[in-house]
Design a protein around this motif. Sequence first.
Motif, PDB file in Angstrom:
ATOM      1  N   THR A  49      -7.272   6.379   5.804  1.00  0.00           N
ATOM      2  CA  THR A  49      -6.678   7.269   4.687  1.00  0.00           C
ATOM      3  C   THR A  49      -6.276   6.510   3.505  1.00  0.00           C
ATOM      4  N   GLY A  50      -6.174   5.278   3.538  1.00  0.00           N
ATOM      5  CA  GLY A  50      -5.706   4.388   2.329  1.00  0.00           C
ATOM      6  C   GLY A  50      -4.226   4.967   2.206  1.00  0.00           C
ATOM      7  N   GLY A  51      -3.525   5.388   3.024  1.00  0.00           N
ATOM      8  CA  GLY A  51      -2.214   5.946   2.667  1.00  0.00           C
ATOM      9  C   GLY A  51      -2.091   7.305   2.396  1.00  0.00           C
ATOM     10  N   GLY A  52      -2.937   8.085   1.986  1.00  0.00           N
ATOM     11  CA  GLY A  52      -2.980   9.268   1.368  1.00  0.00           C
ATOM     12  C   GLY A  52      -2.987  10.230   2.690  1.00  0.00           C
ATOM     13  N   PRO A  53      -2.932  11.538   2.148  1.00  0.00           N
ATOM     14  CA  PRO A  53      -2.950  12.093   0.907  1.00  0.00           C
ATOM     15  C   PRO A  53      -1.513  12.067   0.290  1.00  0.00           C
ATOM     16  N   SER A  54      -1.171  11.687  -0.781  1.00  0.00           N
ATOM     17  CA  SER A  54       0.112  11.716  -1.459  1.00  0.00           C
ATOM     18  C   SER A  54       0.922  11.108  -0.499  1.00  0.00           C
ATOM     19  N   ASN A  55       0.580   9.882  -0.147  1.00  0.00           N
ATOM     20  CA  ASN A  55       1.467   8.995   0.644  1.00  0.00           C
ATOM     21  C   ASN A  55       2.068   9.453   1.778  1.00  0.00           C
ATOM     22  N   ALA A  56       1.169  10.622   2.409  1.00  0.00           N
ATOM     23  CA  ALA A  56       1.634  11.265   3.830  1.00  0.00           C
ATOM     24  C   ALA A  56       1.406  10.278   4.895  1.00  0.00           C
ATOM     25  N   THR A  57       0.324   9.129   4.658  1.00  0.00           N
ATOM     26  CA  THR A  57       0.159   8.410   5.865  1.00  0.00           C
ATOM     27  C   THR A  57       0.738   6.764   5.338  1.00  0.00           C
ATOM     28  N   THR A  58       1.256   6.585   4.216  1.00  0.00           N
ATOM     29  CA  THR A  58       1.557   5.159   3.825  1.00  0.00           C
ATOM     30  C   THR A  58       2.764   4.677   4.537  1.00  0.00           C
ATOM     31  N   THR A  59       2.336   3.604   5.595  1.00  0.00           N
ATOM     32  CA  THR A  59       3.303   3.011   6.130  1.00  0.00           C
ATOM     33  C   THR A  59       3.851   1.864   5.671  1.00  0.00           C
ATOM     34  N   LEU A  60       4.827   1.146   5.951  1.00  0.00           N
ATOM     35  CA  LEU A  60       5.364  -0.031   5.092  1.00  0.00           C
ATOM     36  C   LEU A  60       4.371  -1.166   4.931  1.00  0.00           C
ATOM     37  N   PRO A  61       3.374  -1.534   5.721  1.00  0.00           N
ATOM     38  CA  PRO A  61       2.533  -2.572   5.168  1.00  0.00           C
ATOM     39  C   PRO A  61       1.651  -2.057   4.171  1.00  0.00           C
ATOM     40  N   ILE A  62       1.169  -0.738   4.257  1.00  0.00           N
ATOM     41  CA  ILE A  62       0.173  -0.262   3.030  1.00  0.00           C
ATOM     42  C   ILE A  62       1.152  -0.338   1.741  1.00  0.00           C
ATOM     43  N   PHE A  63       2.495   0.297   1.808  1.00  0.00           N
ATOM     44  CA  PHE A  63       3.395   0.215   0.686  1.00  0.00           C
ATOM     45  C   PHE A  63       3.317  -1.048   0.075  1.00  0.00           C
ATOM     46  N   ALA A  64       3.613  -2.075   1.059  1.00  0.00           N
ATOM     47  CA  ALA A  64       3.870  -3.453   0.531  1.00  0.00           C
ATOM     48  C   ALA A  64       2.446  -4.065  -0.141  1.00  0.00           C
ATOM     49  N   TYR A  65       1.265  -3.694   0.631  1.00  0.00           N
ATOM     50  CA  TYR A  65      -0.153  -4.034   0.086  1.00  0.00           C
ATOM     51  C   TYR A  65      -0.257  -3.287  -1.553  1.00  0.00           C
ATOM     52  N   ASN A  66       0.018  -2.040  -1.561  1.00  0.00           N
ATOM     53  CA  ASN A  66       0.046  -1.488  -2.929  1.00  0.00           C
ATOM     54  C   ASN A  66       0.986  -1.999  -3.885  1.00  0.00           C
ATOM     55  N   LEU A  67       2.271  -2.331  -3.466  1.00  0.00           N
ATOM     56  CA  LEU A  67       3.093  -2.916  -4.536  1.00  0.00           C
ATOM     57  C   LEU A  67       2.480  -4.418  -4.733  1.00  0.00           C
ATOM     58  N   GLY A  68       1.818  -5.072  -3.808  1.00  0.00           N
ATOM     59  CA  GLY A  68       1.384  -6.551  -4.312  1.00  0.00           C
ATOM     60  C   GLY A  68       0.134  -6.703  -4.862  1.00  0.00           C
ATOM     61  N   TRP A  69      -0.708  -5.670  -4.296  1.00  0.00           N
ATOM     62  CA  TRP A  69      -2.078  -5.798  -5.014  1.00  0.00           C
ATOM     63  C   TRP A  69      -2.469  -4.772  -5.652  1.00  0.00           C
ATOM     64  N   GLY A  70      -1.784  -3.592  -5.649  1.00  0.00           N
ATOM     65  CA  GLY A  70      -2.098  -2.288  -6.682  1.00  0.00           C
ATOM     66  C   GLY A  70      -1.384  -2.576  -7.923  1.00  0.00           C
ATOM     67  N   THR A  71      -0.135  -2.758  -7.756  1.00  0.00           N
ATOM     68  CA  THR A  71       0.715  -2.924  -8.844  1.00  0.00           C
ATOM     69  C   THR A  71       0.818  -4.273  -9.499  1.00  0.00           C
ATOM     70  N   GLN A  72       0.443  -5.295  -8.471  1.00  0.00           N
ATOM     71  CA  GLN A  72       0.652  -6.962  -8.771  1.00  0.00           C
ATOM     72  C   GLN A  72       2.064  -7.418  -8.862  1.00  0.00           C
ATOM     73  N   LEU A  73       3.049  -6.451  -8.366  1.00  0.00           N
ATOM     74  CA  LEU A  73       4.389  -6.787  -8.232  1.00  0.00           C
ATOM     75  C   LEU A  73       4.663  -7.443  -6.988  1.00  0.00           C
ATOM     76  N   LEU A  74       4.332  -8.801  -6.930  1.00  0.00           N
ATOM     77  CA  LEU A  74       4.300  -9.644  -5.587  1.00  0.00           C
ATOM     78  C   LEU A  74       5.638  -9.885  -5.201  1.00  0.00           C
ATOM     79  N   GLY A  75       6.642 -10.073  -6.239  1.00  0.00           N
ATOM     80  CA  GLY A  75       7.852 -10.256  -5.753  1.00  0.00           C
ATOM     81  C   GLY A  75       8.527  -9.174  -5.158  1.00  0.00           C
ATOM     82  N   ARG A  76       8.312  -8.060  -5.506  1.00  0.00           N
ATOM     83  CA  ARG A  76       8.932  -6.745  -4.791  1.00  0.00           C
ATOM     84  C   ARG A  76       8.150  -6.376  -3.479  1.00  0.00           C
ATOM     85  N   SER A  77       6.991  -6.731  -3.560  1.00  0.00           N
ATOM     86  CA  SER A  77       6.136  -6.763  -2.369  1.00  0.00           C
ATOM     87  C   SER A  77       6.440  -7.461  -1.334  1.00  0.00           C
ATOM     88  N   SER A  78       7.056  -8.795  -1.613  1.00  0.00           N
ATOM     89  CA  SER A  78       7.512  -9.729  -0.739  1.00  0.00           C
ATOM     90  C   SER A  78       9.039  -9.297   0.041  1.00  0.00           C
TER      91      SER A  78
END
Lengths: 451, 294
Positions: free
Chosen positions: B236-265
């Motif tokens: 699902t990639g965490g979708g639809p609309s974050n309904a299946t976004t778990t913490l590892p997916i959230f961390a990945y999206n922060l780090g590699w989606g928005t490139q905010l590695l500090g926040r992802s860490s």
Amino acid sequence: MKKILFCSILLISIIIAAGCKSKSESEATESSEEASVESSEELSGDIVMWHSFTQGPRLESIQKTADQFMKDHPKVNIKIETFSWNDFYTKWTTGLNSGNVPDISTALPNQVIEMVNSDALIPLNDTIDKIGKDKFSSNALDEAKVQDNYFSIPLYSHAQVMWVRTDLLEKYNLEVPKTWDQLYEASKKMKEDGVYGVSVPMGTNDFMATRFLNFYVRSAGGSLLTKDYKADLTSKIAQDGIKYWIKMYEEISPKDSLNFNVLQQATLFYQGKTAFDFNSGFHIGGVQANSPQLLNSIEAYPIPKVNESDPDYGIETSNVPLVIWKNSKHADVAKAFLEKLFEEGNYLEFLDATPVGMLPTIDNITDNPAYKENEIRKQFEHAEEVITKAVKEGTAIGYENGPSIQAGIMTNRHIIEEMFQDIISNGTDPMEAAKKAEMKLNDIFETVAVN
Amino acid sequence: MLIKKFDYARWLFVMPAIIVVGLLFVYPFLSSIYFSFTTKNLLSPNYQFVGLDNYRKVLADPDFWNSFFNSLKWTFFSLAGQVLVGFILALAIHRIKRFKWLYRTLLIIPWAFPTIVIAFSWQWILNGVYGYLPNLIVKLGLMNNPPAFFTDSTWAFVCLVGINIWFGAPLIMVNVLSALQTVPQEQFEAARIDGASSWQVFRFITLPHIRVVIGLLVVLRTIWIFNNFDIVYLLTGGGPSNATTTLPIFAYNLGWGTQLLGRSSAVTVLLFLFLLTICLLYFYIIRKWEKESK
């Protein structure tokens, strides 16, 4: 005696002259050979190329040119690695931090400025001059121009247009839609068993919803970025666009398109499951490979507008470029290979790998008989005209006010896709969802962007 | 006076393991902690120390809490389902006298498949346009339109959990089956002679013998399921609309989606602290059980 002496001197002179000439010629030949050897010696080293031409003919064409280049320069080794466009973004952003980037690569136009911002690329002014700066479209070159430096060379161009199943239009006695409302009405009528009028892709693993929203907004002369590079999803035209695509999704599109990426979206058209779609000339190759019986039933037309009388503002053009990375230890080899790709024979063969899909970025190629002889180009002459016009008028998404890192961020972070999913899945008000998405984007702009 | 000589040989043998563990675990772990206090992002070579700012932003982000609760739900339902199904299958196979090996082999098959194969197979089965199951439902006249398994928020979550149970139950089954085979038969016979009911046999003989094994399995599966990334991301990639976004997916999206590695860490550090607490609790209970059984 004088005659004998004269003849002897003349003969000796001729022999000496001949000797001198042959010596100078052989010297010239030798020096040329030396130069050739030297030039071979000059170019040496292993380079890595990343590209996203995963389809067979394009992949083979690039490999063939690389093989030829390695044959010309025996001390050069070119290793080619391919990635899908989506993987490529993750690959280079993470690679940049670990120093694991290639020497030369393709790029998506709106990623080049992000690369420049990361100080990852070298300017290519000298290579452009060698190929011939005048040959390139200035619009395409300027997409990666920072101050006086050009950081990429456009390899080919394509633009988004509307693809239509002409057999279905005839069946339902419909005209080609010229406005968004006409598209809605036509799509509604053409929805039949197993065929959807149109699919509205919103997967968060791609930027398709951003692209579709941009179609609507640009068709009315708007932009998803303000002039001071802030996200603009709350303007009237952006809100109209959001509501339009939500309506299209809810009433016409297959429900699974909520998670679709570009390939899943295109596959529906390739297999005859959608009557309308938006894409470039690459759709021809896709339909040819998947449903060859439909090849005579597809045609390209300009993207609809809000009002038929609206001017042509230009929508989305992609000038897919090549870049050379700063980390490269053999930038001279990478540049020479880049020039090789633009040699007429190689370039024509590359373009022929996806006729109409990839349009040339350098002038006069289209006048070449070898270019015109291609059967697909002949069959899709109208489509090529429509796409060529769209290429000239459009820009990359968000580049209406010039290249910016914000445009790349907006396209690649999939926040607009999340916004659409939020509206559909949670019933969030479009304005509220748009404000939230705008805030998120502007937050990232501030954190990452350096203008 | 005895002088203890430094044993170089011992260190020489241990050193490769220390280096490998150091490179693969300690360095990424410490760098994650370090980056969580900085503005590190993937696109800019420069970053600044911002103290607890990333933690503050993450904890104030409603999407983080949504992902956290999704992770809890995902872990609880997956684990409960896996243990229940695995346990029932193990009890059933334990009673089978003939062809036990065949059933055991057939039931372990889902565990043997690579996640990517499982994900694409289920995507194909449940696809709303081409999918076998949705089209079968329509053909049987059960619904007018193909059900949108991965598009509806509730269905997407239910499908994910169901697939995870199907995937993970065989592991529980195999381990419980092994534990069941260690229960002394004479205790069952004695219980039956004493007139114990099936429930009493299960409650007072079977369960005490296998609960430590189940406890350890629960600890391991909790960590694996909570940290699971691949199956959720691929399906699902965490979708639809974050309904299946778990913490590892959230961390990945922060780090590699928005490139905010500090926040992802910062998210990964919080994830680690949470799992550490849960594991300490589990180990406390298991140690208590072990003491009881002695």
